[in-house]
Design a protein around this motif. Sequence first.
Motif, mmCIF file in Angstrom:
data_model
loop_
_atom_site.group_PDB
_atom_site.id
_atom_site.type_symbol
_atom_site.label_atom_id
_atom_site.label_comp_id
_atom_site.label_asym_id
_atom_site.label_seq_id
_atom_site.Cartn_x
_atom_site.Cartn_y
_atom_site.Cartn_z
ATOM 1 N N GLU A 146 0.246 -3.423 10.364
ATOM 2 C CA GLU A 146 -0.413 -3.165 9.176
ATOM 3 C C GLU A 146 -0.849 -1.700 9.588
ATOM 4 O O GLU A 146 -0.748 -0.795 8.610
ATOM 5 N N GLN A 147 -1.336 -1.438 10.640
ATOM 6 C CA GLN A 147 -1.902 -0.065 11.056
ATOM 7 C C GLN A 147 -0.966 0.777 11.027
ATOM 8 O O GLN A 147 -1.285 2.130 10.812
ATOM 9 N N SER A 161 -5.175 5.155 8.798
ATOM 10 C CA SER A 161 -6.621 5.272 8.620
ATOM 11 C C SER A 161 -7.376 3.688 8.707
ATOM 12 O O SER A 161 -8.768 3.771 8.933
ATOM 13 N N VAL A 162 -6.980 2.993 8.236
ATOM 14 C CA VAL A 162 -7.680 1.608 8.220
ATOM 15 C C VAL A 162 -7.549 0.843 9.563
ATOM 16 O O VAL A 162 -6.563 0.297 9.964
ATOM 17 N N VAL A 163 -8.812 0.823 10.189
ATOM 18 C CA VAL A 163 -8.787 0.033 11.661
ATOM 19 C C VAL A 163 -9.544 -1.303 11.456
ATOM 20 O O VAL A 163 -10.707 -1.258 10.907
ATOM 21 N N ARG A 164 -8.741 -2.352 11.428
ATOM 22 C CA ARG A 164 -9.281 -3.999 11.213
ATOM 23 C C ARG A 164 -9.709 -4.246 12.516
ATOM 24 O O ARG A 164 -8.710 -4.415 13.256
ATOM 25 N N GLY A 203 0.585 -1.131 0.032
ATOM 26 C CA GLY A 203 0.006 -0.146 -0.043
ATOM 27 C C GLY A 203 0.729 1.323 0.112
ATOM 28 O O GLY A 203 0.383 2.372 -0.622
ATOM 29 N N HIS A 244 -1.112 2.096 7.807
ATOM 30 C CA HIS A 244 -2.392 2.575 7.249
ATOM 31 C C HIS A 244 -3.079 3.110 8.621
ATOM 32 O O HIS A 244 -3.968 2.373 8.720
#
Lengths: 539, 539
Positions: free
Chosen positions: B410-411, B416-419, A534, B414
């Motif tokens: 990962e966070q 903005s992406v909270v999984r 990404g 990113h």
Amino acid sequence: MNKPLLCKLLGLVAMLIGGSMAFGLPWALPICGGNWQHEQEGFIGLVGSMIICFAVGIGLRYLGRNGDAQLFRKEAMAVVGLSWVLATVLGGLPYRLSGTYRTAGVRMNTVDAMFESQSGFSTTGATVLSDLEDPDLVPRCILFWRSSTHFLGGLGIIVLFVAILGQGSAGKALMRAEMPGPSHHTPQARMQHTAWVLFLIYAGLNTALAVLLLLEGLSLFDALCHAFGTMATGGFSTYNASIAHFATVPGLNGPLIEMTIAAFMLLAGTNFMLMYMVLIFKPRAMLADIEWRTYAVVILVVTALVVAIGLYHHDFDHCGADRGKTELLADGAGEQPLPVGNAVRYGLFQVVSIMTTTGFCTDDFDKYNSFARGVLLLLMFVGGCAGSTGGGLKVIRHILFFKTLWLEVEQAFHPSVVRPLRLGGEPVEDQELRKNVLVYFGLIVAIFVISWLLTITVEPNATWTDHGHAVEHKLVDAATCVAATLNNIGPGLGVIGATKNYTNFSPPIKILFIWRMMLGRLEIFVLLVLFVPGCWRNQ
Amino acid sequence: MNKPLLCKLLGLVAMLIGGSMAFGLPWALPICGGNWQHEQEGFIGLVGSMIICFAVGIGLRYLGRNGDAQLFRKEAMAVVGLSWVLATVLGGLPYRLSGTYRTAGVRMNTVDAMFESQSGFSTTGATVLSDLEDPDLVPRCILFWRSSTHFLGGLGIIVLFVAILGQGSAGKALMRAEMPGPSHHTPQARMQHTAWVLFLIYAGLNTALAVLLLLEGLSLFDALCHAFGTMATGGFSTYNASIAHFATVPGLNGPLIEMTIAAFMLLAGTNFMLMYMVLIFKPRAMLADIEWRTYAVVILVVTALVVAIGLYHHDFDHCGADRGKTELLADGAGEQPLPVGNAVRYGLFQVVSIMTTTGFCTDDFDKYNSFARGVLLLLMFVGGCAGSTGGGLKVIRHILFFKTLWLEVEQAFHPSVVRPLRLGGEPVEDQELRKNVLVYFGLIVAIFVISWLLTITVEPNATWTDHGHAVEHKLVDAATCVAATLNNIGPGLGVIGATKNYTNFSPPIKILFIWRMMLGRLEIFVLLVLFVPGCWRNQ
């Protein structure tokens, strides 16, 4: 990701590396003490490498000719990460092109060259060269390049440090001190100011140590190489016996040289910002800093224990006898050294060398008692202060780790009482920071365990049995290999003990070591950025 | 803290322990195969211990005569924690009062007795008894009590499990499956229902295994003791060679007995709630459970690797030769065993025994290749499933740990992406859970490292050198001691290898082991509650 800008900056890095190689050339010339017969290949290899570096640099600059000047955090991290990869490849060229010998009769292959290069740039100091003192095997100009990679690696760490400076809560907590500077300037200008200040301190300390070592009787070549190795917390020496060599040379004051280097190792493991504070006449900043205080206390306490328990186990009895002392006595220099003085001399040096992740040796700590071996193995994971050239996990992360554990345990029983995390009395709360520290420790443990398992599985037993080591020690030795490369130290126990090196490892494991040195140096996250797809998409 | 209630419940525990000792008495009698001459001291010791237990129990009940029935979580945890301490002390009495011998000529001292008792109750299976087969040294009735402590320890784990069941998000995640039951009842009633179901499964499996072992030719005494050792994932045997003994007895089918025990070890490491689901005809619950699937896959993969790499290194060549095979051949029982079959037989047993934290042995895995030794050392930290009697960190915590690390990395790139964190497809989000898992791993690492450093520092080298071991192995051996006690396994490498025991350790280190076994069993937090002063204040 702004790819043209990336290329432009990487081109600059390639040219910087090529330019730096030039400083190795003079040492091949007879006027600087080089024997042309031995140095010829090294000289040609260095020149060839320079040409390749400049070609790569010019090519990258051409590709990035449209890059603009806006540098965001993601780009900064990518530049640093890719620079390290590029530096490893380009920095390995001189070894490969000069056909330097790993051991008598065995020329360095590509993996060896990359290993030595990465070890230099990551300021680890692990080597595959088993004889540094024979110019037939390793030319002097290549030896100088080898130490130069430490200097450049140290520089890279400073750039990395400036790049993460004040970025996010974790960055702030790692830094703590806001860099004093002209406050009406833009952040960009402040960053440049900081970078210059740190660079000048780093260069100044390198110069100061080199001058001191010159005054203490070392040649200019040795003084420069050991100054580079010390201030970058690297650990490449120009002698097989590392720093212990100097005590065996008649006319040199071994203990004085050792203590000079130990003092500068201590400085190299100190936050450079704190040194700046001392230089602008605010010395109390250093003593007030919780990280530096912990760093100093750990070194003092561990040294005291290593010395005391070592005296009890007679660990230092051989030190006076088989090196240093006899020569000094033969030289008529002095009396029988006191056992305690001897123990402090050797104990302190090894502890400082490991804790700062330098990896210089004056004694083989693998011969010490189990406590000393164990505690030095643990110190590898502590490392220097944040903002120093030291590796490891950094002292501040350990402080945060233990404080977080303590607060979390307390909170498990008093859910109603929420106390902020304090550093030196100041609350530095946020929950993100606690979690980040725990995640970092978790990643280090996971990487350590997986690397360890890979090493004991893939590396053949012959690496031990063919070289006079018992294969039963594979588990411990492999653990120290992983610790010593992940934390950028160099020597460990057993097959990679103070008097040994990494030459006998199989190529796949050497490649694993290369990655681990890079992972450790770039503190995992910077390197991971390169593998998250990404990040490479535009916007 | 409701102290009268605490006393009341602890009194019950003391009486339960005293009562359980009665089951050891018959084995001293000639009618059950006991030789009174050997058993006399053991019998008297057991009776004396029973009297003390009942006296303590009655005393505590008297102190707690005004305790009411309201049991809150804090009290439940304190009861479990204190029960374990009380059980360790009371359970050690029979060893001490019967004057059982640690080794020929050396009677067990108080520390030895506490060690053996704690090892039993925590289902570790580490022993200080170096000869179990001589009734002059260890009476049979004491041996039965020793195995009974495993059974009681397993019971205690079930109580602990019910006490934390559904408490907080971490408890819920560890449990995952809500216990099916009469839903219109009070939580108290549901808890009692759950406790009964789990107890019946536990008791049923103990009985089933004992009957199977009886049918396979073991004596009632051996069948019961080994059933207790298996289902509690304990590991105390009644033979010096552990399970390997049976293959050397003419007329017994060694491989069959080994595979029976291995199968029940697998069950003992499985979440008991899942077994209940299978019993009520919902077998898909087990296969659908992410933890159980991971548990099964890890065992299969590691066994395959241990077998394959072991065959390559000829690790199993001796197995057929020096035990089992020769006797079987002499007995005319069979042909030369196939190398692969042999490797699977021994490899599978050791892997299952370590992974489930039982610690039974049919072979000395310290003689295996480095990969096998290393991976078994790592498996010690994995352990069984949550809700089983297995120790270690539990499989589910490892799943959560790696998922958390992955999501956090990962966070970091990113933001903005909270999984959410998913388990078997279901989101089990909250941030607390992620942090709790990281804190737990952090605590384990911290305890491991500190215990390791203490062990290598305090334990004299003589523990190695006086018993034919090289002191260079102290670092690894100490690490396995810590791992094997903290995770409630028993055997490790080197001085505590499969054919060795803990008898030679110095008393301070034995005390450290006792604490570590308890810490591991009570998953740190329950034990810590006893040391947080705030918990003891009223309200």
